[in-house]
Design a protein around this motif. Sequence first.
Motif, PDB file in Angstrom:
ATOM      1  N   PRO A   1      35.943 -37.504   5.421  1.00  0.00           N
ATOM      2  CA  PRO A   1      37.264 -37.641   6.253  1.00  0.00           C
ATOM      3  C   PRO A   1      38.306 -36.755   6.027  1.00  0.00           C
ATOM      4  O   PRO A   1      39.224 -36.236   6.808  1.00  0.00           O
ATOM      5  N   ALA A   2      38.302 -36.044   4.748  1.00  0.00           N
ATOM      6  CA  ALA A   2      39.327 -34.983   4.589  1.00  0.00           C
ATOM      7  C   ALA A   2      39.058 -33.704   5.395  1.00  0.00           C
ATOM      8  O   ALA A   2      40.107 -33.012   5.476  1.00  0.00           O
ATOM      9  N   ASN A   3      38.052 -33.590   6.060  1.00  0.00           N
ATOM     10  CA  ASN A   3      37.675 -32.400   6.648  1.00  0.00           C
ATOM     11  C   ASN A   3      37.929 -32.820   8.209  1.00  0.00           C
ATOM     12  O   ASN A   3      37.859 -31.585   9.211  1.00  0.00           O
ATOM     13  N   ASP A   4      38.052 -33.744   8.783  1.00  0.00           N
ATOM     14  CA  ASP A   4      38.138 -34.400  10.106  1.00  0.00           C
ATOM     15  C   ASP A   4      39.501 -33.689  10.888  1.00  0.00           C
ATOM     16  O   ASP A   4      39.286 -32.982  11.811  1.00  0.00           O
ATOM     17  N   ILE A   5      40.569 -33.895  10.256  1.00  0.00           N
ATOM     18  CA  ILE A   5      41.722 -33.240  10.655  1.00  0.00           C
ATOM     19  C   ILE A   5      41.830 -31.894  10.679  1.00  0.00           C
ATOM     20  O   ILE A   5      42.465 -31.265  11.829  1.00  0.00           O
ATOM     21  N   PRO A   6      41.394 -30.951   9.755  1.00  0.00           N
ATOM     22  CA  PRO A   6      41.189 -29.691   9.759  1.00  0.00           C
ATOM     23  C   PRO A   6      40.654 -29.035  10.940  1.00  0.00           C
ATOM     24  O   PRO A   6      40.997 -28.101  11.895  1.00  0.00           O
ATOM     25  N   VAL A   7      39.715 -29.613  11.238  1.00  0.00           N
ATOM     26  CA  VAL A   7      38.879 -29.281  12.456  1.00  0.00           C
ATOM     27  C   VAL A   7      39.288 -29.722  13.870  1.00  0.00           C
ATOM     28  O   VAL A   7      39.382 -28.752  14.720  1.00  0.00           O
ATOM     29  N   LEU A   8      39.934 -30.823  13.711  1.00  0.00           N
ATOM     30  CA  LEU A   8      40.525 -31.346  14.938  1.00  0.00           C
ATOM     31  C   LEU A   8      41.830 -30.393  15.289  1.00  0.00           C
ATOM     32  O   LEU A   8      42.062 -29.987  16.518  1.00  0.00           O
ATOM     33  N   ASN A   9      42.552 -29.926  14.486  1.00  0.00           N
ATOM     34  CA  ASN A   9      43.717 -29.091  14.625  1.00  0.00           C
ATOM     35  C   ASN A   9      43.131 -27.600  15.205  1.00  0.00           C
ATOM     36  O   ASN A   9      43.715 -27.022  15.985  1.00  0.00           O
ATOM     37  N   MET A  10      42.023 -27.257  14.510  1.00  0.00           N
ATOM     38  CA  MET A  10      41.534 -25.977  15.208  1.00  0.00           C
ATOM     39  C   MET A  10      41.317 -26.147  16.841  1.00  0.00           C
ATOM     40  O   MET A  10      41.261 -25.133  17.332  1.00  0.00           O
TER      41      MET A  10
ATOM     42  N   HIS B   1      38.918 -38.842  22.622  1.00  0.00           N
ATOM     43  CA  HIS B   1      37.406 -38.524  22.814  1.00  0.00           C
ATOM     44  C   HIS B   1      36.703 -38.222  21.438  1.00  0.00           C
ATOM     45  O   HIS B   1      35.640 -38.787  21.337  1.00  0.00           O
ATOM     46  N   VAL B   2      37.524 -37.755  20.426  1.00  0.00           N
ATOM     47  CA  VAL B   2      37.096 -37.486  19.300  1.00  0.00           C
ATOM     48  C   VAL B   2      36.921 -38.852  18.352  1.00  0.00           C
ATOM     49  O   VAL B   2      35.894 -39.031  17.745  1.00  0.00           O
ATOM     50  N   GLN B   3      37.621 -39.637  18.837  1.00  0.00           N
ATOM     51  CA  GLN B   3      37.695 -40.938  18.173  1.00  0.00           C
ATOM     52  C   GLN B   3      36.472 -42.177  18.705  1.00  0.00           C
ATOM     53  O   GLN B   3      35.808 -42.632  18.121  1.00  0.00           O
ATOM     54  N   SER B   4      36.652 -41.897  19.967  1.00  0.00           N
ATOM     55  CA  SER B   4      35.954 -43.153  20.701  1.00  0.00           C
ATOM     56  C   SER B   4      34.391 -42.759  21.381  1.00  0.00           C
ATOM     57  O   SER B   4      33.288 -43.581  21.246  1.00  0.00           O
ATOM     58  N   VAL B   5      34.300 -41.262  21.427  1.00  0.00           N
ATOM     59  CA  VAL B   5      32.937 -40.777  22.055  1.00  0.00           C
ATOM     60  C   VAL B   5      32.296 -40.206  20.691  1.00  0.00           C
ATOM     61  O   VAL B   5      30.934 -40.268  20.349  1.00  0.00           O
TER      62      VAL B   5
END
Length: 276
Positions: free
Chosen positions: A52-61, A124-128
């Motif tokens: 979970p700690a990596n999810d936001i860095p990937v999303l921001n990219m 999309h990231v959350q639901s799909v």
Amino acid sequence: MYFAIPDARQTLDRLMAVESTFDGTTQPIRQWVSEHRAKIKENRNLIENESPANDIPVLNMFLRDLLVRAIKGEMGSRVYEELLSTIKSKEDLHETNYREALKNANYRWGVDNGSKVISDVVHHVQSVLHWNWRVYIERAENEKETNFQSDPMLSIKNISFKLRDLALSNFSPHYAAFDLHVTRVLTRLGWLNYGFPFLGNTDLEMGNNPGNDKNYLFLHRLFDSLSDMTEGNYTPVDIDRILWHLGKSVCGARSRCGACPIGGGCPTGKHRTTDD
């Protein structure tokens, strides 16, 4: 008139020594390519080490590149800096923060439009995807030959092949976001001609306009083929980076063929240096 099309591997080898300046740094194209390869490896580690700690860095990219419309150079960096400072955890994923980040970055396409893109991507990231970045990237890799046309993210308004591929280029060596700097060099080299074998595919249309979907899909397939011609020594993203830096440094709108290491071996360069 007869002219020889330059060999892909030999040409790319020779271009690696060209000096190119970006964001205030000047160095050989070889170094730019090496740095991006290392960045892909680093980003893939974020995805492979599911946390979970990596999810936001990937999303921001992803958001940085999916918002790139109407952004140039330092403006894109400013948006990314604001995203990093505003969206640090999943608790920060709400419209107030999206609007604040875009406003602070002076997002030129407009806070309303940018916020809508962020909201749609997050949904999309959350639901799909259910935050499963690894499965998403694996699917992209499995469908790289067709440029992952089945990607549901492409159904989000204002997300084109180019922006999606720009985001994917941070995680995969097979997805490059083509622009006019690249296609101009590609055309001058005569490398569009390597795409004639693909013309039986009705999804594709030979051309150098990345704003046209059929041309864009043609370019994606062509870069895959050019990579194969180098026996994998250069990936599609490597080739895109090399041509982009060449287009920015030597082979611009007003080319400097005399300063190019392949001038005499390039159909355009040979003609221009002969005329000079």
